[in-house]
Design a protein around this motif. Structure first.
Motif, PDB file in Angstrom:
ATOM      1  N   GLY A   1      74.534 -37.640  24.446  1.00 33.96           N
ATOM      2  CA  GLY A   1      75.352 -38.616  23.544  1.00 33.96           C
ATOM      3  C   GLY A   1      76.867 -38.295  23.484  1.00 33.96           C
ATOM      4  O   GLY A   1      77.552 -38.797  22.498  1.00 33.96           O
ATOM      5  N   VAL A   2      77.517 -37.516  24.255  1.00 30.77           N
ATOM      6  CA  VAL A   2      78.958 -36.992  23.984  1.00 30.77           C
ATOM      7  C   VAL A   2      79.768 -38.222  24.186  1.00 30.77           C
ATOM      8  O   VAL A   2      79.492 -39.266  24.883  1.00 30.77           O
ATOM      9  CB  VAL A   2      79.339 -36.121  25.169  1.00 30.77           C
ATOM     10  CG1 VAL A   2      81.024 -35.883  25.058  1.00 30.77           C
ATOM     11  CG2 VAL A   2      78.525 -34.946  25.095  1.00 30.77           C
ATOM     12  N   PRO A   3      80.915 -38.503  23.086  1.00 27.15           N
ATOM     13  CA  PRO A   3      81.703 -39.583  23.127  1.00 27.15           C
ATOM     14  C   PRO A   3      82.405 -39.841  24.223  1.00 27.15           C
ATOM     15  O   PRO A   3      83.758 -39.735  24.258  1.00 27.15           O
ATOM     16  CB  PRO A   3      82.312 -39.441  21.786  1.00 27.15           C
ATOM     17  CG  PRO A   3      82.556 -38.008  21.550  1.00 27.15           C
ATOM     18  CD  PRO A   3      81.167 -37.416  22.093  1.00 27.15           C
ATOM     19  N   VAL A   4      81.952 -40.176  25.415  1.00 27.66           N
ATOM     20  CA  VAL A   4      82.741 -40.299  26.494  1.00 27.66           C
ATOM     21  C   VAL A   4      82.037 -41.597  27.219  1.00 27.66           C
ATOM     22  O   VAL A   4      80.983 -41.924  27.007  1.00 27.66           O
ATOM     23  CB  VAL A   4      82.611 -39.464  27.660  1.00 27.66           C
ATOM     24  CG1 VAL A   4      83.625 -38.094  27.067  1.00 27.66           C
ATOM     25  CG2 VAL A   4      81.219 -39.072  27.826  1.00 27.66           C
ATOM     26  N   GLY A   5      83.033 -42.290  27.985  1.00 32.13           N
ATOM     27  CA  GLY A   5      82.423 -43.689  28.228  1.00 32.13           C
ATOM     28  C   GLY A   5      82.169 -43.521  30.155  1.00 32.13           C
ATOM     29  O   GLY A   5      82.535 -42.497  30.817  1.00 32.13           O
ATOM     30  N   SER A   6      81.676 -44.608  30.754  1.00 33.32           N
ATOM     31  CA  SER A   6      81.419 -44.767  32.153  1.00 33.32           C
ATOM     32  C   SER A   6      82.435 -45.355  32.888  1.00 33.32           C
ATOM     33  O   SER A   6      82.530 -45.300  34.284  1.00 33.32           O
ATOM     34  CB  SER A   6      80.011 -45.811  32.411  1.00 33.32           C
ATOM     35  OG  SER A   6      80.344 -46.889  32.031  1.00 33.32           O
ATOM     36  N   GLU A   7      83.490 -45.859  32.231  1.00 32.33           N
ATOM     37  CA  GLU A   7      84.576 -46.478  33.179  1.00 32.33           C
ATOM     38  C   GLU A   7      85.522 -45.616  33.767  1.00 32.33           C
ATOM     39  O   GLU A   7      86.029 -45.651  34.763  1.00 32.33           O
ATOM     40  CB  GLU A   7      85.397 -47.459  32.314  1.00 32.33           C
ATOM     41  CG  GLU A   7      86.318 -46.763  31.461  1.00 32.33           C
ATOM     42  CD  GLU A   7      85.751 -45.749  30.258  1.00 32.33           C
ATOM     43  OE1 GLU A   7      86.189 -44.516  30.128  1.00 32.33           O
ATOM     44  OE2 GLU A   7      84.486 -46.090  29.998  1.00 32.33           O
TER      45      GLU A   7
ATOM     46  N   LEU B   1      88.180 -40.305  16.074  1.00 30.61           N
ATOM     47  CA  LEU B   1      89.360 -39.765  16.358  1.00 30.61           C
ATOM     48  C   LEU B   1      89.190 -38.040  16.565  1.00 30.61           C
ATOM     49  O   LEU B   1      89.754 -37.653  17.656  1.00 30.61           O
ATOM     50  CB  LEU B   1      90.384 -40.112  15.297  1.00 30.61           C
ATOM     51  CG  LEU B   1      91.958 -39.634  15.754  1.00 30.61           C
ATOM     52  CD1 LEU B   1      92.435 -40.084  16.952  1.00 30.61           C
ATOM     53  CD2 LEU B   1      92.799 -40.195  14.374  1.00 30.61           C
ATOM     54  N   ILE B   2      88.526 -37.440  15.584  1.00 31.18           N
ATOM     55  CA  ILE B   2      88.229 -36.043  15.761  1.00 31.18           C
ATOM     56  C   ILE B   2      87.655 -35.726  17.091  1.00 31.18           C
ATOM     57  O   ILE B   2      87.754 -34.690  17.842  1.00 31.18           O
ATOM     58  CB  ILE B   2      87.673 -35.347  14.458  1.00 31.18           C
ATOM     59  CG1 ILE B   2      88.626 -35.562  13.325  1.00 31.18           C
ATOM     60  CG2 ILE B   2      87.304 -34.343  14.575  1.00 31.18           C
ATOM     61  CD1 ILE B   2      88.150 -35.206  11.873  1.00 31.18           C
ATOM     62  N   MET B   3      86.561 -36.517  17.144  1.00 32.98           N
ATOM     63  CA  MET B   3      85.684 -36.379  18.345  1.00 32.98           C
ATOM     64  C   MET B   3      86.307 -36.595  19.729  1.00 32.98           C
ATOM     65  O   MET B   3      86.243 -35.763  20.703  1.00 32.98           O
ATOM     66  CB  MET B   3      84.315 -37.303  18.473  1.00 32.98           C
ATOM     67  CG  MET B   3      83.535 -36.977  17.102  1.00 32.98           C
ATOM     68  SD  MET B   3      82.679 -35.153  17.395  1.00 32.98           S
ATOM     69  CE  MET B   3      81.570 -35.282  18.810  1.00 32.98           C
ATOM     70  N   MET B   4      87.313 -37.388  19.613  1.00 29.25           N
ATOM     71  CA  MET B   4      88.275 -37.862  20.887  1.00 29.25           C
ATOM     72  C   MET B   4      89.080 -36.805  21.276  1.00 29.25           C
ATOM     73  O   MET B   4      89.046 -36.348  22.492  1.00 29.25           O
ATOM     74  CB  MET B   4      89.140 -39.178  20.610  1.00 29.25           C
ATOM     75  CG  MET B   4      90.136 -39.308  21.488  1.00 29.25           C
ATOM     76  SD  MET B   4      89.630 -39.694  23.175  1.00 29.25           S
ATOM     77  CE  MET B   4      89.713 -41.744  23.274  1.00 29.25           C
ATOM     78  N   LEU B   5      89.734 -36.060  20.117  1.00 32.18           N
ATOM     79  CA  LEU B   5      90.474 -34.770  20.363  1.00 32.18           C
ATOM     80  C   LEU B   5      89.790 -33.855  20.872  1.00 32.18           C
ATOM     81  O   LEU B   5      90.416 -33.116  21.647  1.00 32.18           O
ATOM     82  CB  LEU B   5      91.012 -34.617  18.915  1.00 32.18           C
ATOM     83  CG  LEU B   5      92.172 -35.771  18.322  1.00 32.18           C
ATOM     84  CD1 LEU B   5      92.611 -35.130  16.973  1.00 32.18           C
ATOM     85  CD2 LEU B   5      93.215 -36.077  19.203  1.00 32.18           C
ATOM     86  N   ILE B   6      88.782 -33.515  20.332  1.00 28.21           N
ATOM     87  CA  ILE B   6      87.882 -32.390  20.773  1.00 28.21           C
ATOM     88  C   ILE B   6      87.627 -32.507  22.522  1.00 28.21           C
ATOM     89  O   ILE B   6      87.553 -31.680  23.239  1.00 28.21           O
ATOM     90  CB  ILE B   6      86.563 -32.131  20.032  1.00 28.21           C
ATOM     91  CG1 ILE B   6      86.879 -31.931  18.414  1.00 28.21           C
ATOM     92  CG2 ILE B   6      85.757 -31.073  20.540  1.00 28.21           C
ATOM     93  CD1 ILE B   6      86.013 -31.682  17.535  1.00 28.21           C
ATOM     94  N   VAL B   7      87.169 -33.653  22.635  1.00 26.01           N
ATOM     95  CA  VAL B   7      86.533 -34.190  23.995  1.00 26.01           C
ATOM     96  C   VAL B   7      87.947 -34.074  24.915  1.00 26.01           C
ATOM     97  O   VAL B   7      87.797 -33.189  25.992  1.00 26.01           O
ATOM     98  CB  VAL B   7      86.205 -35.636  24.156  1.00 26.01           C
ATOM     99  CG1 VAL B   7      85.933 -36.030  25.577  1.00 26.01           C
ATOM    100  CG2 VAL B   7      84.826 -35.573  23.427  1.00 26.01           C
TER     101      VAL B   7
END
Length: 520
Positions: free
Chosen positions: A121-127, A319-325
């Motif tokens: 479930g990590v907030p990343v996409g397939s594109e 936004l926080i999760m995006m920064l960590i990723v």
């Protein structure tokens, strides 16, 4: 003489088109499979979290499993650094000649590494992975040609566009994205190669989707309500609000990059990625809106009105999760997560505009406009953003109102001199991967040979190596009068081209140059 030059030009162009078509067909099939597995991986993840959340031991087990997967991903990154981080910035680095890669290991690692992220479930996409996988397939196809070094970046760009088209279901956006964002240039040969690859990939994908009962489109939005001249003030204000959001987003990326530099010797890389997976598990158990690619968030804010407080909470968390990723470099894409952040900003701004007098029936349209304008602002790709809005909504009229918002954002961000998001990520990636390499600079004087790849092409239409700057062209006497009065600087046999090159390996630099102009 004219027919001879025309035939020679066709001979040099056809390999790009042929291998582009082959690359597009294979990419369409592989990315279809990737999308199919990614969808089921997310469904499995949601089910597992829902079951685990009902029991304390299940929660502990879910967090432990995710930490273990994070540790495995760290080991994969040590072995295959090419699969680390967002797929699109890395593809841009490869296609611009900034990053070396091995197509097979990168393809396999990206494919399975991304599925690991989706399962947790990590907030990343397939594109993003789709673009990188398409780039890898393009690299494999170009190796079948004797002119590999001359055509590889054209074919790989076609593969990248094909991967984007299948992952998003937006072929026109994919073509523009490949040109406006990846290369930031439009040349006839590049346009032909990319369009052929994208069309073949889209055809294959839609055929397979029809067989399996899947939708080829990323989203299913209804046609939007049409704006009127009386709404221009609201649209300009939406553009200003979105430009502010882009500034906040860019500033956040800069702050996390600065923070990372200060603690890089304190917090090891493995701890960062394990922490991300553990945090993802906690979010999956108690607040799933903050994880996964963000596809569900985009559809939710479009179809349902939410309270401003709830939208703000989800926005801050994502936004926080995006920064960590972005900091730890988990394998996966950041395009849809960025789009989700844009959708949340757009929904908040749309609600504010409705409070200020915008009719409520335009709220959904304003949300989508804000989302696409946010993407265009972060990437500095306004044309891509406009076409994306049209393809997502099925609205092919009223581009005037779309352009007002998108280009308001673009003008403000350009005036403020903000750096594109993917360029920031790419710069960080290049700096880390090429650390310790020693660069040399040299000037080469090259003679264009007959039947070489550049014969009959203009200087601007040739994809020169990234390290190369064309300093001068001394035209052959035979062609000076008939071919160079138009200022296009076409190259033909006998011309002398002087280039300045910056490289780490002189033999590889020469090999790429000789592949274009002929052996010296």
């Amino acid at each position: 003489m004219k027919n001879t030059k025309y035939i020679q030009y066709i001979r040099n162009v056809m390999p790009c088109l042929w291998y582009g078509a082959v690359c597009g067909s294979f990419t369409g099939a592989v990315i279809f499979l990737f999308r199919f597995l990614a969808k089921h991986a997310e469904n499995i993840s949601r089910y597992a979290y829902s079951v685990a959340s009902e029991h304390p031991l299940g929660c502990v087990a879910a967090i432990a499993v995710c930490c273990a997967v994070g540790a495995v991903m760290y080991l994969m990154h040590k072995r295959l650094p090419e699969i680390k981080g967002g797929g699109i910035p890395r593809s841009e680095g490869i296609l611009r000649g900034l990053l070396p890669f091995k197509w097979l290991t990168t393809l396999v690692g990206t494919f399975f590494g991304s599925l690991m992220s989706f399962l947790c479930g990590v907030p990343v996409g397939s594109e993003g992975p789709a673009v990188l996988i398409g780039t890898c397939i393009g690299g494999a196809c170009s190796k079948l040609s004797k002119k590999e070094y001359a055509i590889d970046r054209y074919v790989m760009t076609g593969g990248a566009g094909a991967g984007f088209a299948v992952a998003t279901g937006a072929p026109l956006t994919a073509m523009l994205f490949s040109l406006e964002e990846i290369h930031k240039r439009f040349t006839p040969m590049l346009v032909m190669t990319v369009s052929v690859s994208v069309l073949f990939a889209t055809a294959v994908s839609r055929f397979l989707c029809g067989l399996c009962g899947m939708s080829p489109n990323l989203f299913s939005f209804e046609a939007t309500s049409g704006f009127e001249l009386s709404h221009i003030g609201y649209l300009v204000l939406l553009g200003v609000f979105t430009a502010v959001a882009v500034g906040i987003f860019d500033k956040s990326i800069h702050l996390i990059a600065a923070f990372t530099k200060t603690v890089k010797n304190v917090i090891p890389a493995w701890a960062k990625i394990v922490f991300l997976f553990a945090l993802t598990a906690v979010m999956g158990l108690f607040f799933s809106e903050g994880i996964y690619s963000g596809h569900h968030v985009i559809e939710e804010v479009h179809h349902n009105h939410s309270e401003l407080i709830f939208l703000g909470i989800v926005l801050v968390i994502r936004l926080i999760m995006m920064l960590i990723v972005t900091d730890c470099g988990a394998t996966g894409g950041i395009f849809i997560p960025t789009l989700a952040i844009g959708a949340l900003f757009g929904a908040i701004f749309a609600e504010l505009l409705c409070m200020m007098g915008l009719p409520t029936e335009f709220c959904c349209s304003a949300t989508l406009l804000g989302m696409c304008a946010f993407l265009g602002g972060t990437l500095r790709a306004p044309f891509t953003a406009c076409v994306l809005f049209a393809e997502l909504t099925g609205t092919f009229t009223d581009f005037f109102y779309v352009a007002i918002v998108v280009f308001t954002v673009n003008i403000i961000t350009e005036l403020l001199g903000q750096e594109p998001f993917y360029d920031m990520v790419l710069e960080h990636t290049v700096r880390k991967q090429n650390k310790g390499l020693e660069y040399q600079t040299a000037v080469f004087t090259l003679t264009v040979h007959e039947n070489s790849f550049v014969c009959g092409k203009t200087v601007r239409d040739v994809m020169w190596p990234y390290f190369c700057v064309v300093l001068s062209v001394e035209h052959s006497t035979d062609y000076r009068d008939s071919y160079f009065n138009d200022g296009e600087k076409k190259l033909y046999a006998g011309d002398i081209v002087t280039v300045r090159a910056r490289f780490t390996d002189e033999e590889k630099a020469k090999a790429r140059l000789y592949a274009l102009v002929g052996e010296q």
